[in-house]
Write a protein that holds these residues in place. Structure first.
Motif, PDB file in Angstrom:
ATOM      1  N   TYR A 140      16.001 -52.213 -18.150  1.00  0.00           N
ATOM      2  CA  TYR A 140      16.967 -51.346 -17.882  1.00  0.00           C
ATOM      3  C   TYR A 140      16.107 -49.938 -17.657  1.00  0.00           C
ATOM      4  CZ  TYR A 140      20.227 -47.705 -17.737  1.00  0.00           C
ATOM      5  OH  TYR A 140      21.070 -46.441 -17.608  1.00  0.00           O
ATOM      6  N   ASP A 141      15.137 -49.747 -18.314  1.00  0.00           N
ATOM      7  CA  ASP A 141      14.251 -48.611 -18.000  1.00  0.00           C
ATOM      8  C   ASP A 141      13.451 -48.788 -17.001  1.00  0.00           C
ATOM      9  OD1 ASP A 141      15.289 -47.526 -20.414  1.00  0.00           O
ATOM     10  OD2 ASP A 141      13.744 -47.785 -21.788  1.00  0.00           O
TER      11      ASP A 141
ATOM     12  N   ASN B  15      16.479 -53.433 -23.062  1.00  0.00           N
ATOM     13  CA  ASN B  15      16.317 -52.173 -22.701  1.00  0.00           C
ATOM     14  C   ASN B  15      14.889 -51.712 -21.910  1.00  0.00           C
ATOM     15  OD1 ASN B  15      18.478 -51.723 -24.407  1.00  0.00           O
ATOM     16  ND2 ASN B  15      17.202 -51.071 -26.106  1.00  0.00           N
TER      17      ASN B  15
ATOM     18  N   ARG C 180      17.231 -57.479 -27.389  1.00  0.00           N
ATOM     19  CA  ARG C 180      17.854 -56.237 -27.174  1.00  0.00           C
ATOM     20  C   ARG C 180      16.537 -55.234 -26.610  1.00  0.00           C
ATOM     21  NH1 ARG C 180      21.257 -52.307 -31.158  1.00  0.00           N
ATOM     22  NH2 ARG C 180      21.638 -51.050 -29.648  1.00  0.00           N
TER      23      ARG C 180
ATOM     24  N   TYR D  47      18.526 -54.381 -34.035  1.00  0.00           N
ATOM     25  CA  TYR D  47      17.859 -54.100 -32.635  1.00  0.00           C
ATOM     26  C   TYR D  47      16.801 -55.080 -33.058  1.00  0.00           C
ATOM     27  CZ  TYR D  47      14.761 -51.653 -29.118  1.00  0.00           C
ATOM     28  OH  TYR D  47      14.301 -51.314 -27.956  1.00  0.00           O
TER      29      TYR D  47
END
Length: 62
Positions: A17-18, A14, A10, A6
């Motif tokens: 995307y959220d 994320n 990344r 992580y």
């Protein structure tokens, strides 16, 4: 196949995307007036039901 580390790239992916996928809503309940609601949420969590699933179940029953 190992678990991917992580890292910052990344984490940023994320977060993007959220941002496009979720609408986060904060809500506060009164301990006395809404004790029944709080209890129901806590019981659902103990059964492994997420808050989103709990709300969806209420909404679908209407």
């Amino acid at each position: 196949m190992g678990k991917r580390p992580y890292n910052e790239a990344r984490a940023e992916a994320n977060a993007r995307y959220d941002e496009k996928t979720y609408k986060k809503i904060s809500i506060a309940f009164r301990k006395d007036d809404d004790a029944d609601i709080i209890r129901s949420i806590e019981e659902a969590k103990a059964k492994g039901i997420s808050l989103r699933e709990w709300v969806r179940e209420l909404y679908d029953k209407k």
